[in-house]
Enzyme design. Structure first.
Site, PDB file in Angstrom:
ATOM      1  N   ARG A  89      -4.160  42.623 -14.432  1.00  0.00           N
ATOM      2  CA  ARG A  89      -3.345  43.034 -15.565  1.00  0.00           C
ATOM      3  C   ARG A  89      -4.202  43.813 -16.547  1.00  0.00           C
ATOM      4  O   ARG A  89      -5.395  43.568 -16.684  1.00  0.00           O
ATOM      5  CB  ARG A  89      -2.770  41.802 -16.282  1.00  0.00           C
ATOM      6  CG  ARG A  89      -1.600  41.170 -15.562  1.00  0.00           C
ATOM      7  CD  ARG A  89      -1.023  40.016 -16.367  1.00  0.00           C
ATOM      8  NE  ARG A  89      -1.886  38.857 -16.406  1.00  0.00           N
ATOM      9  CZ  ARG A  89      -2.678  38.515 -17.405  1.00  0.00           C
ATOM     10  NH1 ARG A  89      -2.693  39.246 -18.516  1.00  0.00           N
ATOM     11  NH2 ARG A  89      -3.442  37.454 -17.346  1.00  0.00           N
ATOM     12  N   TYR A 238      -0.491  46.873  -9.423  1.00  0.00           N
ATOM     13  CA  TYR A 238      -0.905  45.463  -9.402  1.00  0.00           C
ATOM     14  C   TYR A 238       0.214  44.552  -9.931  1.00  0.00           C
ATOM     15  O   TYR A 238       0.840  44.849 -10.951  1.00  0.00           O
ATOM     16  CB  TYR A 238      -2.204  45.250 -10.209  1.00  0.00           C
ATOM     17  CG  TYR A 238      -2.507  43.792 -10.307  1.00  0.00           C
ATOM     18  CD1 TYR A 238      -3.047  43.111  -9.215  1.00  0.00           C
ATOM     19  CD2 TYR A 238      -2.151  43.054 -11.428  1.00  0.00           C
ATOM     20  CE1 TYR A 238      -3.237  41.746  -9.259  1.00  0.00           C
ATOM     21  CE2 TYR A 238      -2.341  41.682 -11.476  1.00  0.00           C
ATOM     22  CZ  TYR A 238      -2.886  41.036 -10.384  1.00  0.00           C
ATOM     23  OH  TYR A 238      -3.051  39.674 -10.429  1.00  0.00           O
ATOM     24  N   GLY A 240       0.923  41.844 -11.763  1.00  0.00           N
ATOM     25  CA  GLY A 240       1.211  41.504 -13.150  1.00  0.00           C
ATOM     26  C   GLY A 240       1.695  42.700 -13.964  1.00  0.00           C
ATOM     27  O   GLY A 240       2.370  42.550 -14.977  1.00  0.00           O
ATOM     28  N   LYS A 247       5.803  38.566 -15.522  1.00  0.00           N
ATOM     29  CA  LYS A 247       5.265  38.430 -16.882  1.00  0.00           C
ATOM     30  C   LYS A 247       6.067  39.255 -17.898  1.00  0.00           C
ATOM     31  O   LYS A 247       6.317  38.801 -19.015  1.00  0.00           O
ATOM     32  CB  LYS A 247       3.796  38.864 -16.913  1.00  0.00           C
ATOM     33  CG  LYS A 247       2.908  38.140 -15.926  1.00  0.00           C
ATOM     34  CD  LYS A 247       2.884  36.647 -16.142  1.00  0.00           C
ATOM     35  CE  LYS A 247       1.770  35.996 -15.313  1.00  0.00           C
ATOM     36  NZ  LYS A 247       1.804  34.533 -15.440  1.00  0.00           N
ATOM     37  N   HIS A 267       4.632  29.892 -20.286  1.00  0.00           N
ATOM     38  CA  HIS A 267       3.706  30.067 -19.155  1.00  0.00           C
ATOM     39  C   HIS A 267       3.354  28.682 -18.616  1.00  0.00           C
ATOM     40  O   HIS A 267       2.246  28.193 -18.827  1.00  0.00           O
ATOM     41  CB  HIS A 267       2.458  30.804 -19.678  1.00  0.00           C
ATOM     42  CG  HIS A 267       1.550  31.313 -18.611  1.00  0.00           C
ATOM     43  ND1 HIS A 267       0.214  31.554 -18.837  1.00  0.00           N
ATOM     44  CD2 HIS A 267       1.769  31.667 -17.318  1.00  0.00           C
ATOM     45  CE1 HIS A 267      -0.349  32.024 -17.735  1.00  0.00           C
ATOM     46  NE2 HIS A 267       0.568  32.096 -16.797  1.00  0.00           N
ATOM     47  N   SER A 289      -4.167  31.812 -17.536  1.00  0.00           N
ATOM     48  CA  SER A 289      -4.274  32.344 -16.180  1.00  0.00           C
ATOM     49  C   SER A 289      -5.548  31.857 -15.494  1.00  0.00           C
ATOM     50  O   SER A 289      -6.604  31.804 -16.112  1.00  0.00           O
ATOM     51  CB  SER A 289      -4.298  33.875 -16.212  1.00  0.00           C
ATOM     52  OG  SER A 289      -3.033  34.326 -16.587  1.00  0.00           O
ATOM     53  N   CYS A 291      -6.382  28.923 -14.525  1.00  0.00           N
ATOM     54  CA  CYS A 291      -6.904  27.637 -15.010  1.00  0.00           C
ATOM     55  C   CYS A 291      -6.241  26.448 -14.334  1.00  0.00           C
ATOM     56  O   CYS A 291      -6.367  25.322 -14.805  1.00  0.00           O
ATOM     57  CB  CYS A 291      -6.755  27.538 -16.521  1.00  0.00           C
ATOM     58  SG  CYS A 291      -7.859  28.654 -17.388  1.00  0.00           S
ATOM     59  N   ASP A 314       4.333  28.711 -12.437  1.00  0.00           N
ATOM     60  CA  ASP A 314       3.805  29.692 -13.402  1.00  0.00           C
ATOM     61  C   ASP A 314       4.650  29.851 -14.665  1.00  0.00           C
ATOM     62  O   ASP A 314       4.109  30.033 -15.739  1.00  0.00           O
ATOM     63  CB  ASP A 314       3.664  31.054 -12.717  1.00  0.00           C
ATOM     64  CG  ASP A 314       2.772  32.016 -13.490  1.00  0.00           C
ATOM     65  OD1 ASP A 314       1.621  31.642 -13.786  1.00  0.00           O
ATOM     66  OD2 ASP A 314       3.215  33.131 -13.813  1.00  0.00           O
ATOM     67  N   ARG A 408      -4.621  37.683  -4.449  1.00  0.00           N
ATOM     68  CA  ARG A 408      -3.441  36.820  -4.592  1.00  0.00           C
ATOM     69  C   ARG A 408      -2.648  36.697  -3.297  1.00  0.00           C
ATOM     70  O   ARG A 408      -2.682  37.584  -2.453  1.00  0.00           O
ATOM     71  CB  ARG A 408      -2.511  37.425  -5.657  1.00  0.00           C
ATOM     72  CG  ARG A 408      -3.158  37.585  -7.025  1.00  0.00           C
ATOM     73  CD  ARG A 408      -2.673  36.539  -7.980  1.00  0.00           C
ATOM     74  NE  ARG A 408      -3.456  36.492  -9.208  1.00  0.00           N
ATOM     75  CZ  ARG A 408      -3.180  35.668 -10.208  1.00  0.00           C
ATOM     76  NH1 ARG A 408      -2.159  34.850 -10.131  1.00  0.00           N
ATOM     77  NH2 ARG A 408      -3.929  35.632 -11.299  1.00  0.00           N
ATOM     78  N   ARG A 439     -10.001  25.786 -19.685  1.00  0.00           N
ATOM     79  CA  ARG A 439     -11.356  25.542 -19.176  1.00  0.00           C
ATOM     80  C   ARG A 439     -12.274  25.304 -20.358  1.00  0.00           C
ATOM     81  O   ARG A 439     -12.640  26.246 -21.055  1.00  0.00           O
ATOM     82  CB  ARG A 439     -11.878  26.752 -18.416  1.00  0.00           C
ATOM     83  CG  ARG A 439     -11.246  26.955 -17.088  1.00  0.00           C
ATOM     84  CD  ARG A 439     -11.753  28.232 -16.434  1.00  0.00           C
ATOM     85  NE  ARG A 439     -11.006  28.423 -15.213  1.00  0.00           N
ATOM     86  CZ  ARG A 439     -11.450  28.071 -14.005  1.00  0.00           C
ATOM     87  NH1 ARG A 439     -12.670  27.593 -13.867  1.00  0.00           N
ATOM     88  NH2 ARG A 439     -10.687  28.230 -12.950  1.00  0.00           N
ATOM     89  N   ASN A 535      -6.343  14.706 -10.093  1.00  0.00           N
ATOM     90  CA  ASN A 535      -5.709  14.872 -11.407  1.00  0.00           C
ATOM     91  C   ASN A 535      -4.469  13.998 -11.549  1.00  0.00           C
ATOM     92  O   ASN A 535      -4.019  13.733 -12.669  1.00  0.00           O
ATOM     93  CB  ASN A 535      -5.347  16.344 -11.643  1.00  0.00           C
ATOM     94  CG  ASN A 535      -6.590  17.215 -11.795  1.00  0.00           C
ATOM     95  OD1 ASN A 535      -7.651  16.720 -12.186  1.00  0.00           O
ATOM     96  ND2 ASN A 535      -6.471  18.497 -11.484  1.00  0.00           N
TER      97      ASN A 535
HETATM   98  P1  GTP Z   1      -2.226  32.151 -12.850  1.00  0.00           P
HETATM   99  O1  GTP Z   1      -1.434  32.102 -11.588  1.00  0.00           O
HETATM  100  O2  GTP Z   1      -3.081  33.358 -12.985  1.00  0.00           O
HETATM  101  O3  GTP Z   1      -1.403  31.940 -14.095  1.00  0.00           O
HETATM  102  O4  GTP Z   1      -3.320  30.939 -12.757  1.00  0.00           O
HETATM  103  P2  GTP Z   1      -3.121  29.386 -12.427  1.00  0.00           P
HETATM  104  O5  GTP Z   1      -3.088  28.635 -13.724  1.00  0.00           O
HETATM  105  O6  GTP Z   1      -2.023  29.151 -11.487  1.00  0.00           O
HETATM  106  O7  GTP Z   1      -4.514  28.994 -11.754  1.00  0.00           O
HETATM  107  P3  GTP Z   1      -4.806  28.406 -10.282  1.00  0.00           P
HETATM  108  O8  GTP Z   1      -4.067  27.139 -10.003  1.00  0.00           O
HETATM  109  O9  GTP Z   1      -4.620  29.489  -9.307  1.00  0.00           O
HETATM  110  O10 GTP Z   1      -6.346  28.000 -10.382  1.00  0.00           O
HETATM  111  C1  GTP Z   1      -7.347  28.956 -10.549  1.00  0.00           C
HETATM  112  C2  GTP Z   1      -8.695  28.401 -10.255  1.00  0.00           C
HETATM  113  O11 GTP Z   1      -8.914  27.125 -10.857  1.00  0.00           O
HETATM  114  C3  GTP Z   1      -8.960  28.226  -8.781  1.00  0.00           C
HETATM  115  O12 GTP Z   1     -10.186  28.845  -8.476  1.00  0.00           O
HETATM  116  C4  GTP Z   1      -9.043  26.742  -8.580  1.00  0.00           C
HETATM  117  O13 GTP Z   1      -9.937  26.418  -7.558  1.00  0.00           O
HETATM  118  C5  GTP Z   1      -9.508  26.229  -9.935  1.00  0.00           C
HETATM  119  N1  GTP Z   1      -8.995  24.878 -10.194  1.00  0.00           N
HETATM  120  C6  GTP Z   1      -7.701  24.490 -10.183  1.00  0.00           C
HETATM  121  N2  GTP Z   1      -7.578  23.162 -10.437  1.00  0.00           N
HETATM  122  C7  GTP Z   1      -8.839  22.701 -10.634  1.00  0.00           C
HETATM  123  C8  GTP Z   1      -9.373  21.407 -10.948  1.00  0.00           C
HETATM  124  O14 GTP Z   1      -8.678  20.418 -11.109  1.00  0.00           O
HETATM  125  N3  GTP Z   1     -10.738  21.323 -11.079  1.00  0.00           N
HETATM  126  C9  GTP Z   1     -11.548  22.397 -10.916  1.00  0.00           C
HETATM  127  N4  GTP Z   1     -12.857  22.222 -11.058  1.00  0.00           N
HETATM  128  N5  GTP Z   1     -11.080  23.622 -10.609  1.00  0.00           N
HETATM  129  C10 GTP Z   1      -9.743  23.785 -10.475  1.00  0.00           C
HETATM  130 MN    MN Z   2      -0.742  30.496 -10.507  1.00  0.00          MN
HETATM  131 MN    MN Z   3       0.264  33.065 -14.762  1.00  0.00          MN
END
Ligand code: GTP
Ligand code: MN
Ligand code: MN
Length: 624
Positions: A89, A238, A240, A247, A267, A289, A291, A314, A408, A439, A535
């Protein structure tokens, strides 16, 4: 009886219709299309019906052209490699245009620029778009994509129509949204969101096209016109930037509609969680994003007897019903998930979801026609021959990245083995708790609960996270991402916070608000918490709090778990004290910084309730 094979538009004359019956479309849609045919001058018009046959034809064409490459090991799966200049994005070129600046941008302190929703005047937006759009589809087909965000006909759903000259976009849109001729009937007398997208490469195109991926990175512009319920996106393919249902519509435009109509467009993932006693709670969680939303929405619980079912990964559209219960739907129909880090250990349910009918973007490919990205090292033989997303030869262990960090998968949500049976329920699912998170390598405990709604809204407003690859930023630092909505706000962020605060009125029963952090590290930089499937242990504690169980104590930042109230059975050693430590200095600094941030960013638009919460928190910390 005869079929109409072309439409007549004022300046262009006749535009041939390659597919569909223009004259059966609702009149307002005809007008919209005719206007943009005239302006964008495509060589033809292709009205999509969303069928599998249609998708197969497009795939066939893209395979011939080289835009797509098959993944022979999987069923109906493809890789698309973009121009390396078009991989994320582009927030700096994402604008919101309203008549009044103040409807979009808060009243920042002097000399401060807003980090949310960048405003441009209608005149400037018009000038910039009119330098780009006229004639931009010359020599290309214009695809007309009717889509519904949310189950077609659901009272919470909204209709959009996207015009695009990219058939990659068409392929992904039909996965991510409900693309169907039924949308025309569902539209009725309602408004639709007008989405116009072009790669910005009219023919004859004299610049070099890289990877069969036409785009125009220098000219990228993603302009939103919330008052007209319109989005115009130029120069990027792309996701996004180009899948405008996601989005652009479901967050930026929808947040404005939600403000006007009294609901929320966030979100957030939505999941259903059932404990061993059979009690089900629904949670909605907002993380910035990359996270962990997609991961959390699909976790395989690390505790026996627990069941997680995914409603969405999402975006959540949520509305209080007449009894005051909050209900949420997932407006999307597919997952557009981050590939790197996904494997059979971390997210088996995502893995199952993309074994068929999936478009992968900027991942690497194994010699035998499989996928590869960082995180799959342990699941393939070390000597596997791999081709990177840039087309270079690669072996596991090589010092370069095989897949782009923001690569993706785009797959139908219905293929997720744990998709919730109610995920398409027109009424949505009842939301019991809202969760924020980011994070936070230091200072922020694994989980805490806000004292009440206003405090929770402040917790959301002060959300921060280490930067990731989902946008164009470089390097690692902690950035503010209020409500995980920073890149997706459609209007004045102060008004948005006020909108949240205002929802706390009879008969609405506002859910509890929590904050989680899976990413705290020790001195060596190693994660203190195993995360992923484990988790569920934190979600278990959250559910206990939803039921009002006495498992928390009052800390300066909110209710925190009493020692031992999070089930750690079967885990290796966990450093509870390090996970829940509240370093006084860190929080003093954090409170000060947060308050300054909100005052700088929102000025007079900072709701007094939020400022009050900041001050109370500072005071509690100072007494620590
Ligand atoms: P968008 O789709 O861009 O909005 O992101 P998202 O929030 O869906 O993030 P996603 O679940 O794809 O996670 C992104 C990154 O976070 C990946 O590299 C995962 O491996 C890492 N991740 C997800 N959950 C955990 C967790 O509980 N612990 C750790 N250490 N890393 C995590
Ligand atoms: Mn996602
Ligand atoms: Mn997202």
């Amino acid at each position: 009886f005869y079929e109409v094979h072309e439409i007549v538009v004022p300046h262009l004359g006749h535009v041939p219709i390659a597919k569909g019956d223009f004259h059966r479309l609702p009149k307002k849609v005809q007008k919209f299309i005719a206007y943009y045919c005239d302006l964008l001058t495509p060589r033809g018009l292709y009205i999509c019906d969303g069928t599998v046959k249609e998708a197969d034809e497009v795939v066939h064409k893209l395979l011939e052209r080289g835009t797509l490459e098959p993944l022979e090991k999987l069923d109906n799966c493809f890789i698309c490699r973009t121009d390396p200049a078009d991989v994320a994005r582009v927030e700096s070129k994402t604008w919101i245009s309203t008549k009044q600046k103040h409807d979009t941008e808060p009243d920042c302190k002097e000399g401060v620029n807003t980090i949310m929703a960048h405003w441009r005047s209608p005149e400037e937006a018009k000038k910039e778009t009119s330098e780009r759009f006229p004639g931009c589809m010359a020599g290309r087909m214009m695809y007309v994509i009717p889509f519904s965000m949310g189950p077609i006909g659901s009272p919470l759903a909204k209709v959009g129509v996207q015009l695009t000259d990219s058939n990659y976009v068409l392929l992904c849109m039909r996965v991510m949204a409900r693309v169907s001729e039924k949308v025309w009937d569902a539209l009725g007398d309602n408004d639709f969101v007008k989405c116009v997208h072009s790669m910005g490469c009219p023919r004859p195109w004299r610049k070099k096209v890289v990877n069969h991926w036409p785009c125009n990175p220098e000219k990228i512009l993603i302009a939103h016109f919330p008052e007209e319920r319109k989005v115009k996106s130029y120069g990027s393919g792309y996701g996004g930037n180009s899948l405008l249902g996601k989005k652009c519509f479901a967050l930026r435009i929808a947040s404005v509609i939600a403000r006007d109509e009294g609901w929320m467009a966030e979100h957030m993932l939505i999941m259903g969680l059932t404990d061993p006693q059979g009690r089900e709670h629904y949670l909605a969680a907002a993380f910035p994003s990359a996270c962990g939303k997609t991961n959390l929405a699909m976790i395989k619980p690390g505790l026996p007897g627990w069941k997680v079912l995914c409603v969405g990964d999402d975006i959540a559209w949520m509305k209080f019903d007449e009894t005051g219960q909050l209900f949420g739907i997932n407006p999307e129909a597919g997952f557009f998930g981050v590939a790197p880090g996904t494997n059979w250990k971390t997210n088996p349910n995502a893995m199952h979801s993309f074994q068929a009918n999936t478009v992968f973007t900027n991942i690497a490919k194994t010699e035998d026609g499989g996928y590869y990205w960082e995180g799959l090292e342990d699941e393939l033989p070390k000597d596997t021959k791999i081709t990177t997303w840039r087309g270079e030869p690669f072996k596991i262990g090589d010092p370069i990245k095989a897949a782009h960090p923001n690569s993706r998968f785009c797959c139908p949500a219905a293929q997720c083995p744990i998709i919730h049976p109610k995920w398409e329920d027109p009424k949505g699912v009842p939301i019991d708790a809202l969760i924020f998170g980011g994070r936070r390598p230091e200072g922020v405990p694994l989980v805490y609960e806000s004292f009440d709604w206003n405090h929770g809204v402040m917790v959301g407003a002060q959300l921060k996270s280490e930067t990731t690859a989902a946008a164009e930023f470089k390097g690692k630092n902690i950035m503010h991402d209020p409500m995980a909505m920073r890149p997706f706000m459609g209007y004045n962020f102060g008004h948005y916070l006020q909108h949240w605060l205002n929802l706390n009125k009879a008969p609405n029963k506002v859910p509890k608000i929590f904050h989680v952090n899976w990413f705290r590290v020790d001195k060596e930089g190693k994660f203190l918490w195993p995360g992923f499937g484990e988790n569920v242990r934190v979600l278990d504690w959250i559910c206990k709090r939803v039921r009002g169980e006495d498992v928390a104590f009052k800390s300066p930042i909110g209710y925190m778990p009493k020692k031992g109230t999070i089930n750690l059975e079967g885990l290796g050693p966990i450093d509870w004290d390090a996970l829940f430590d509240l370093p006084r200095e860190y929080w003093q600094q954090d409170c000060k910084e947060t308050q300054k941030f909100l005052e700088d960013q929102l000025g007079k638009d900072l709701p007094k309730e939020i400022l009050e919460e900041c001050k109370k928190q500072t005071e509690r910390i100072s007494k620590m």
